[in-house]
Scaffold this motif. Structure first.
Motif, PDB file in Angstrom:
ATOM      1  N   SER A 268       0.811  -1.224   0.000  1.00 40.58           N
ATOM      2  CA  SER A 268       0.000   0.000   0.000  1.00 40.58           C
ATOM      3  C   SER A 268       0.843   1.272   0.000  1.00 40.58           C
ATOM      4  N   LYS A 269       2.150   1.148   0.164  1.00 40.24           N
ATOM      5  CA  LYS A 269       2.999   2.333   0.262  1.00 40.24           C
ATOM      6  C   LYS A 269       3.051   3.087  -1.066  1.00 40.24           C
ATOM      7  N   ASN A 270       3.344   4.371  -0.979  1.00 45.35           N
ATOM      8  CA  ASN A 270       3.468   5.186  -2.191  1.00 45.35           C
ATOM      9  C   ASN A 270       4.712   4.817  -3.000  1.00 45.35           C
ATOM     10  N   VAL A 271       5.718   4.290  -2.310  1.00 48.87           N
ATOM     11  CA  VAL A 271       6.913   3.771  -2.986  1.00 48.87           C
ATOM     12  C   VAL A 271       6.631   2.328  -3.403  1.00 48.87           C
ATOM     13  N   ASN A 272       7.012   1.974  -4.616  1.00 51.36           N
ATOM     14  CA  ASN A 272       6.724   0.628  -5.143  1.00 51.36           C
ATOM     15  C   ASN A 272       7.783  -0.374  -4.666  1.00 51.36           C
ATOM     16  N   HIS A 273       7.646  -0.808  -3.427  1.00 52.00           N
ATOM     17  CA  HIS A 273       8.564  -1.806  -2.894  1.00 52.00           C
ATOM     18  C   HIS A 273       8.330  -3.157  -3.581  1.00 52.00           C
ATOM     19  N   GLU A 274       9.399  -3.954  -3.665  1.00 55.65           N
ATOM     20  CA  GLU A 274       9.325  -5.256  -4.329  1.00 55.65           C
ATOM     21  C   GLU A 274       9.362  -6.379  -3.294  1.00 55.65           C
ATOM     22  N   LEU A 275       8.551  -7.399  -3.525  1.00 52.12           N
ATOM     23  CA  LEU A 275       8.468  -8.541  -2.619  1.00 52.12           C
ATOM     24  C   LEU A 275       8.828  -9.828  -3.346  1.00 52.12           C
ATOM     25  N   PHE A 276       9.641 -10.657  -2.695  1.00 54.54           N
ATOM     26  CA  PHE A 276       9.945 -12.006  -3.153  1.00 54.54           C
ATOM     27  C   PHE A 276       9.526 -12.941  -2.021  1.00 54.54           C
ATOM     28  N   ILE A 277       8.598 -13.843  -2.279  1.00 51.10           N
ATOM     29  CA  ILE A 277       8.005 -14.644  -1.205  1.00 51.10           C
ATOM     30  C   ILE A 277       8.168 -16.130  -1.475  1.00 51.10           C
ATOM     31  N   ILE A 278       8.635 -16.836  -0.434  1.00 50.60           N
ATOM     32  CA  ILE A 278       8.807 -18.286  -0.509  1.00 50.60           C
ATOM     33  C   ILE A 278       7.970 -18.933   0.584  1.00 50.60           C
ATOM     34  N   ASP A 279       7.127 -19.875   0.197  1.00 53.13           N
ATOM     35  CA  ASP A 279       6.329 -20.651   1.155  1.00 53.13           C
ATOM     36  C   ASP A 279       6.405 -22.111   0.728  1.00 53.13           C
ATOM     37  N   PRO A 280       7.281 -22.894   1.345  1.00 49.54           N
ATOM     38  CA  PRO A 280       7.497 -24.277   0.893  1.00 49.54           C
ATOM     39  C   PRO A 280       6.262 -25.165   1.013  1.00 49.54           C
ATOM     40  N   LYS A 281       5.339 -24.830   1.904  1.00 54.75           N
ATOM     41  CA  LYS A 281       4.160 -25.672   2.124  1.00 54.75           C
ATOM     42  C   LYS A 281       2.956 -25.261   1.269  1.00 54.75           C
ATOM     43  N   ARG A 282       3.114 -24.209   0.499  1.00 57.01           N
ATOM     44  CA  ARG A 282       2.023 -23.713  -0.364  1.00 57.01           C
ATOM     45  C   ARG A 282       0.734 -23.450   0.406  1.00 57.01           C
ATOM     46  N   THR A 283       0.876 -22.798   1.537  1.00 55.35           N
ATOM     47  CA  THR A 283      -0.301 -22.509   2.375  1.00 55.35           C
ATOM     48  C   THR A 283      -0.828 -21.107   2.046  1.00 55.35           C
ATOM     49  N   ASP A 284      -1.429 -20.459   3.045  1.00 56.29           N
ATOM     50  CA  ASP A 284      -2.098 -19.171   2.822  1.00 56.29           C
ATOM     51  C   ASP A 284      -1.169 -18.119   2.250  1.00 56.29           C
ATOM     52  N   VAL A 285       0.055 -18.057   2.754  1.00 58.19           N
ATOM     53  CA  VAL A 285       0.992 -17.035   2.308  1.00 58.19           C
ATOM     54  C   VAL A 285       1.325 -17.220   0.835  1.00 58.19           C
TER      55      VAL A 285
ATOM     56  N   THR B  40      -1.069 -11.398  -5.344  1.00 58.49           N
ATOM     57  CA  THR B  40      -0.684  -9.995  -5.161  1.00 58.49           C
ATOM     58  C   THR B  40       0.596  -9.600  -5.893  1.00 58.49           C
ATOM     59  N   ILE B  41       1.593 -10.471  -5.918  1.00 57.82           N
ATOM     60  CA  ILE B  41       2.865 -10.089  -6.546  1.00 57.82           C
ATOM     61  C   ILE B  41       3.203 -10.923  -7.780  1.00 57.82           C
ATOM     62  N   GLY B  42       2.411 -11.965  -8.049  1.00 55.62           N
ATOM     63  CA  GLY B  42       2.635 -12.758  -9.257  1.00 55.62           C
ATOM     64  C   GLY B  42       3.494 -13.975  -9.021  1.00 55.62           C
ATOM     65  N   SER B  43       3.384 -14.947  -9.903  1.00 56.26           N
ATOM     66  CA  SER B  43       4.091 -16.218  -9.753  1.00 56.26           C
ATOM     67  C   SER B  43       5.588 -16.111 -10.023  1.00 56.26           C
ATOM     68  N   ASP B  44       6.034 -15.055 -10.721  1.00 59.28           N
ATOM     69  CA  ASP B  44       7.458 -14.941 -11.030  1.00 59.28           C
ATOM     70  C   ASP B  44       8.291 -14.588  -9.794  1.00 59.28           C
ATOM     71  N   ARG B  45       7.638 -14.036  -8.748  1.00 59.21           N
ATOM     72  CA  ARG B  45       8.361 -13.730  -7.517  1.00 59.21           C
ATOM     73  C   ARG B  45       7.783 -14.495  -6.334  1.00 59.21           C
ATOM     74  N   THR B  46       7.141 -15.609  -6.635  1.00 60.82           N
ATOM     75  CA  THR B  46       6.603 -16.499  -5.605  1.00 60.82           C
ATOM     76  C   THR B  46       7.159 -17.898  -5.828  1.00 60.82           C
ATOM     77  N   ALA B  47       7.569 -18.550  -4.766  1.00 59.34           N
ATOM     78  CA  ALA B  47       8.179 -19.874  -4.921  1.00 59.34           C
ATOM     79  C   ALA B  47       7.706 -20.813  -3.816  1.00 59.34           C
ATOM     80  N   ASP B  48       7.711 -22.111  -4.146  1.00 53.94           N
ATOM     81  CA  ASP B  48       7.476 -23.141  -3.142  1.00 53.94           C
ATOM     82  C   ASP B  48       8.807 -23.849  -2.891  1.00 53.94           C
ATOM     83  N   LYS B  49       8.749 -25.058  -2.359  1.00 52.44           N
ATOM     84  CA  LYS B  49       9.969 -25.776  -2.012  1.00 52.44           C
ATOM     85  C   LYS B  49      10.833 -26.069  -3.238  1.00 52.44           C
TER      86      LYS B  49
END
Length: 434
Positions: free
Chosen positions: A238-255, A262-271
Motif C-alpha cells: 500500500s505504500k506510495n513507494v513501489n517496494h518489491e516482494l519475493f516470497i517463498i512458502d514451501p508448504k504452499r499454504t495461505d501465504v 498480489t505479486i505474481g508467480s514470477d516472484r513467488t516460490a514453493d519448495k
C-alpha cells in the motif's frame, strides 16, 4: 506505629486548621450570640465569625492550588485525577514496603523519593512512564523493585536508569491497550497503518511502529503468524513507494496463495523453486549495490531510503521446513544457499534488501547463527518453548508470564524493547483476510 511522611504531616496540619476554623465559625456564628444575650453581668466582646470561615477557605484554596500544581491540573481535570491516583498508589506502596529515608533528628517522619508520571499521550493515557528519583540510599532497591502492584489498571513493562542516572524509569501500559483490535477491510488496515508509519515503516500493533528491517518471526500453528505476515505484506504493497516482494512458502499454504495473487508467480516460490528465487533476489541485491555506488561516494552514511529507492523484501515462510528439505542437496549447494542468505542479512539493510524469516521453532539447526544475529526485529507470536525464546532473543530473556492467544506475543527492537526484556505485542485481527 506507622510512620508518617512529611506530606502527610502537612496534610494533617492543614486539615486540622480547616476543621478547627469551621468549629469556631459554627460556635461564634450560632451559639456565641446566645451567650451574649443571656450573660448580662459582663459585656462580652463581639466576635466576627466570618474570620474563621475565611481562614478555612484560604487554607482550602491553598491546598487546591498546591494539588493542582503538583498534579498538572492545566492539562485537564481528568489528567490531574489520573496523575494523582497513580502517584498516590505508588507512594503508599513504597511507604508500606519500608522504602523510605528517615530524617536524622526526627525518626517519626520519613521522606519518600520524588515521583513523576509522564503519559505518552495526555489525552488517551494508555502508555507512559513512572519516574522515581534515584539516590545512594535507594539505588539498589529501585533497581530490583517491581511497581505493578501499585499501578491499578496498568502493567509495568520495563525499567531502566535515565541518562543522567538521577531517575529510575518504569514504562507502563494500560491493560485495555492490549485488547486485540479487529480490522474488517484492507482500506481500514491501511488507514490504521498510516496513522503512525511512513513509506519505509510498518505498524505492528497499537503501540509499536518500526522502520523496515530484517525480521525473525516465530509462531506455532494457530499463533496468528500467517495473518500477521499477510498484514505486513498488505502494508508494504500500500505504500506510495513501489517496494518489491519475493516470497517463498514451501508448504504452499495461505501465504503462498496470497503472494501469487498480489505479486505474481514470477516472484513467488514453493519448495521446488525456492533456491532459484533466492539466487534471483541475490542477483537483484548485487545490481542494487552497483546502482548505489556512485550515490554512496558523495553521500556518506546514507541508505537506499535517502536515495529514494524502493525496498526489496525476501520473505521466507516455514524456514525450518524449507531448510530441512535442503538436506537432500549436496553440501556445496547447501553452503552456497546459506552463504547467499548470510550475505543478504549482513549487507542488505543499507541497500534496502530486507530479509524476513518465519518459522515455527528456532534453534541452532533451524537457523544459522550468522543469519539469526542480523535479524534486528524479533517477534514470537503465541506460546513457544524456552529454547526458541532463548535462541531468538537472548539466553537471559525475561518472558512475561502471560497466556498468549492467537495474535499475541512478544517482540524486541532497538530503542523500543531489548532482547533481554521484550515487549508485549497484540497484532490486530484482520478478519477480512478470512
Amino acid at each position: 506505629m506507622k510512620k508518617k511522611t512529611y506530606r502527610m504531616q502537612r496534610g494533617i496540619f492543614s486539615f486540622s486548621i480547616i476543621i478547627i476554623s469551621l468549629i469556631f465559625w459554627l460556635f461564634f456564628n450560632k451559639y456565641y450570640p446566645l451567650f451574649v444575650e443571656r450573660i448580662t453581668i459582663i459585656q462580652l466582646p463581639t466576635v466576627e465569625s466570618n474570620i474563621f470561615l475565611a481562614l478555612a477557605g484560604s487554607v482550602t484554596c491553598c491546598l487546591l492550588i498546591c494539588w493542582g500544581i503538583r498534579n498538572k491540573c492545566w492539562k485537564g481535570l481528568s489528567f490531574a485525577i489520573s496523575y494523582y491516583s497513580i502517584t498516590k498508589r505508588v507512594r503508599r506502596q513504597i511507604k508500606d514496603a519500608r522504602f523510605e529515608d528517615e530524617r536524622e533528628f526526627d525518626n517519626r517522619l520519613v521522606r519518600l523519593p520524588k515521583i513523576k508520571i509522564v503519559f505518552d499521550d495526555n489525552r488517551i493515557r494508555t502508555t507512559g512512564k513512572v519516574l522515581i528519583q534515584n539516590s545512594i540510599n535507594f539505588d539498589k532497591k529501585l533497581e530490583d523493585m517491581r511497581i505493578d502492584a501499585a499501578l491499578k489498571g496498568f502493567v509495568s513493562e520495563r525499567q531502566y536508569l535515565s541518562q543522567d542516572r538521577n531517575w529510575y524509569v518504569y514504562e507502563f501500559y494500560s491493560i485495555g491497550a492490549q485488547k486485540q483490535l479487529e480490522i474488517k477491510s484492507a482500506k481500514t488496515l491501511i488507514e490504521w497503518s498510516n496513522k503512525t508509519s511512513d513509506d519505509y515503516a510498518l505498524r505492528l500493533d497499537e503501540r509499536a511502529t518500526v522502520p523496515f528491517h530484517h525480521m525473525g518471526l516465530v509462531g506455532q500453528t494457530g499463533s496468528g503468524k500467517s495473518f500477521f505476515i499477510q498484514m505486513l505484506v498488505e502494508q508494504v504493497l500500500s505504500k506510495n513507494v513501489n517496494h518489491e516482494l519475493f516470497i517463498i512458502d514451501p508448504k504452499r499454504t495461505d501465504v503462498y496463495q496470497m503472494a501469487k495473487c498480489t505479486i505474481g508467480s514470477d516472484r513467488t516460490a514453493d519448495k521446488t523453486n525456492s533456491i532459484n528465487l533466492i539466487k534471483q533476489f541475490h542477483d537483484r541485491m548485487k545490481k542494487r549495490q552497483n546502482e548505489l555506488q556512485e550515490y554512496f561516494k558523495s553521500n556518506r552514511n546514507k541508505t537506499y531510503k535517502d536515495a529514494g529507492l524502493p525496498a526489496l523484501f525476501m520473505l521466507i515462510d516455514e524456514f525450518g521446513a524449507l531448510r530441512e528439505s535442503w538436506k537432500t542437496l549436496a553440501k556445496k549447494e547447501r553452503d552456497k544457499v546459506d552463504s547467499i542468505l548470510s550475505d543478504v542479512a549482513f549487507m542488505g539493510r543499507q541497500l534496502g534488501c530486507i530479509l524476513w524469516v518465519a518459522t515455527q521453532q528456532m534453534n541452532a539447526q533451524t537457523m544459522p547463527t550468522a543469519i539469526r544475529e542480523q535479524l534486528v526485529l524479533k517477534i514470537a507470536l503465541g506460546d513457544s518453548d524456552e529454547q526458541t525464546y532463548r535462541t531468538l532473543f537472548s539466553s537471559g530473556v525475561d518472558v512475561p508470564p502471560v497466556l498468549f492467544v492467537a495474535g499475541q506475543g512478544i517482540y524486541s527492537y532497538p530503542g523500543l524493547a531489548g532482547t533481554d526484556k521484550p515487549r508485549l505485542l497484540t497484532v490486530p485481527y484482520c478478519s477480512f483476510l478470512n
